[in-house]
Write a protein that holds these residues in place. Structure first.
Motif, PDB file in Angstrom:
ATOM      1  N   LEU A 360       0.850  -1.190   0.000  1.00 42.57           N
ATOM      2  CA  LEU A 360       0.000   0.000   0.000  1.00 42.57           C
ATOM      3  C   LEU A 360       0.884   1.238   0.000  1.00 42.57           C
ATOM      4  CD1 LEU A 360      -2.831   1.329   0.258  1.00 42.57           C
ATOM      5  CD2 LEU A 360      -2.543   1.156   2.750  1.00 42.57           C
ATOM      6  N   LYS A 361       0.711   2.099  -1.019  1.00 40.99           N
ATOM      7  CA  LYS A 361       1.512   3.314  -1.135  1.00 40.99           C
ATOM      8  C   LYS A 361       0.607   4.535  -1.246  1.00 40.99           C
ATOM      9  CE  LYS A 361       5.638   1.290  -3.263  1.00 40.99           C
ATOM     10  NZ  LYS A 361       6.622   1.412  -4.367  1.00 40.99           N
ATOM     11  N   ALA A 362       1.132   5.683  -0.854  1.00 45.68           N
ATOM     12  CA  ALA A 362       0.389   6.944  -0.961  1.00 45.68           C
ATOM     13  C   ALA A 362       1.383   8.077  -1.132  1.00 45.68           C
ATOM     14  CB  ALA A 362      -0.485   7.174   0.268  1.00 45.68           C
ATOM     15  N   ASN A 363       0.927   9.141  -1.775  1.00 48.19           N
ATOM     16  CA  ASN A 363       1.788  10.319  -1.895  1.00 48.19           C
ATOM     17  C   ASN A 363       0.950  11.583  -1.833  1.00 48.19           C
ATOM     18  OD1 ASN A 363       0.541  10.335  -4.384  1.00 48.19           O
ATOM     19  ND2 ASN A 363       2.418  10.384  -5.583  1.00 48.19           N
ATOM     20  N   ALA A 364       1.604  12.688  -1.505  1.00 53.49           N
ATOM     21  CA  ALA A 364       0.970  14.006  -1.434  1.00 53.49           C
ATOM     22  C   ALA A 364       1.555  14.876  -2.532  1.00 53.49           C
ATOM     23  CB  ALA A 364       1.201  14.653  -0.074  1.00 53.49           C
TER      24      ALA A 364
END
Length: 426
Positions: A360-364
């Motif tokens: 699971l990855k996320a970025n802003a």
């Protein structure tokens, strides 16, 4: 002027009623008429905003007395602060046929019969006569594109006596032919400012999402990165999808001909962003629509990047690298500074995905912004950390929190079905 003038038209009619009342009571010391509309005109014609009777009549002398009074008032208003140097006449969005049947036009010996029902040519009459007043006041003239455009070409610059005529060609929607106009105006001798609606109308949404505030008559969305990537010297190099996502090519706009580029590039003199307030009701909403897009506008207006003159794919690679630098400056320096000044810039939601191996990855959008996650079990927000997911169904909510005032973005949801064979995302 002449359109967008319903308030003036109806106010002057009320004033005329008061004059008639005083005249009927024997008062002969009365002001001159400033009526702006002939009720023998096609008064039920609707403007694009659905207004009736909102265009001043170009065949009435009282129209030009009113115009001169307005200009004199503007000169007086600016006199002791910063003397007025140019007057923006407006000129846009005159409803076709609004002066058809006008008795004033039919009775005016200076109006040829051949143009009595030609809205563009009657507007040209208005603009020439009104601009004469502007020139007499030693002012430059400014106008939106359709105010000085008729018969599919710019009006001759000799129509106007001001030293400079500034034109604002804004309507470059990719599903029309209007994007050709900036080059046409520049080559015709006008001073061109580019408030390009596909990139610089800041009342358009910042995301292609129904929850994003804004209109989308010009483009589906305009985020800060899109503004940063604008190439004002070559408008057609900025081609993107139409507002409904349909693909657009130079051929679809210009046919078999090459889309025009200005020969007199010295007449392209600047950029302008625009915002219309019907989609904003609070100071915070205004801040959200303006910032940080206006910082990207400043970057493009004041700095010609090396990648603007490159060809694909080198252009895209170089632009992406420069955007990363610009985003770092915003995230670490400029956005915190805006927060400390009370500027409520938009907090963009994060992106999130599940890789094929279950990570699971996320970025802003900007560094320094904190990504927060809530899973379907804990129902509590906590700082996001990259993780491997177990097989099965998962639902996560994500948001971004700002580093100084702690404002949060809207929440986005990700659903994932993790297995060793299949991954699906939503």
């Amino acid at each position: 002027m002449p359109a967008h003038s319903a308030a003036a038209i109806f106010t002057m009619e009320t004033r005329e009623d008061e004059i008639d009342y005083k005249r009927s009571h024997g008062n002969q010391n009365l002001p001159e008429s400033l009526l702006l509309f002939d009720h023998k005109s096609a008064k039920d014609v609707l403007s694009v905003q659905k207004w009736k009777q909102n265009a001043m009549n170009p065949c009435m002398n009282s129209t030009y007395r009113f115009v001169e009074n307005v200009i004199d008032a503007m000169i007086a208003l600016h006199k002791d602060i910063q003397p007025l140097s140019k007057f923006h006449m407006g000129g846009d969005e005159v409803a076709k046929g609004v002066w058809n049947g006008s008795q004033e036009c039919q009775n005016n010996p200076d109006i040829p019969n051949t143009i009595l029902n030609n809205t563009e040519q009657l507007q040209r009459v208005f603009m020439r006569r009104a601009s004469d007043i502007v020139a007499q006041k030693n002012l430059d003239l400014a106008v939106w594109e359709d105010g000085v455009y008729a018969d599919e070409k710019p009006n001759p610059i000799t129509d106007y006596k001001s030293k400079n005529v500034f034109v604002y060609p804004c309507n470059n929607r990719w599903d029309t032919t209007f994007a050709r106009r900036p080059a046409e105006f520049a080559d015709a001798g006008y001073k061109v400012i580019l408030p390009l609606a596909t990139h610089l109308y800041f009342d358009q949404p910042q995301e292609p999402d129904p929850e994003s505030r804004g209109l989308y008559w010009a483009t589906r969305f305009t985020d800060t990165r899109k503004v940063f990537g604008l190439m004002p010297d070559d408008i057609f190099a900025n081609l993107g999808p139409g507002r409904m996502g349909n693909p657009v090519t130079e051929e679809s706009i210009c046919g078999s001909n090459t889309c025009p580029k200005p020969k007199k590039t010295e007449n392209i003199i600047g950029l302008q962003a625009c915002m219309w307030a019907e989609v904003m009701r609070t100071e915070g909403q205004f801040h959200e629509m303006a910032f940080p897009r206006v910082l990207a506008l400043a970057e493009r207006a004041w700095h010609r990047a090396d990648w603007e003159t490159m060809t694909s794919p080198s252009r895209e690679t170089a632009r992406d690298k420069e955007w990363e630098v610009f985003a770092d400056v915003l995230g670490y320096a400029e956005l915190p500074r805006l927060e400390r000044k009370g500027i409520m810039y938009i907090v963009e939601p994060p992106g999130a995905k599940v890789e094929s191996d279950g990570t699971l990855k996320a970025n802003a959008r900007y560094p320094g912004h904190v990504i927060e996650i809530m899973d379907d079990k804990s129902q509590k927000w906590k700082k996001f950390k990259e993780r491997k997911l177990a097989n099965g169904q998962h639902t996560f909510n994500f948001r971004v929190r700002t580093p100084v005032d702690g404002r949060v973005s809207r929440t986005v949801e990700l659903k994932a079905n993790v297995s060793t064979k299949v991954n699906s995302y939503a």
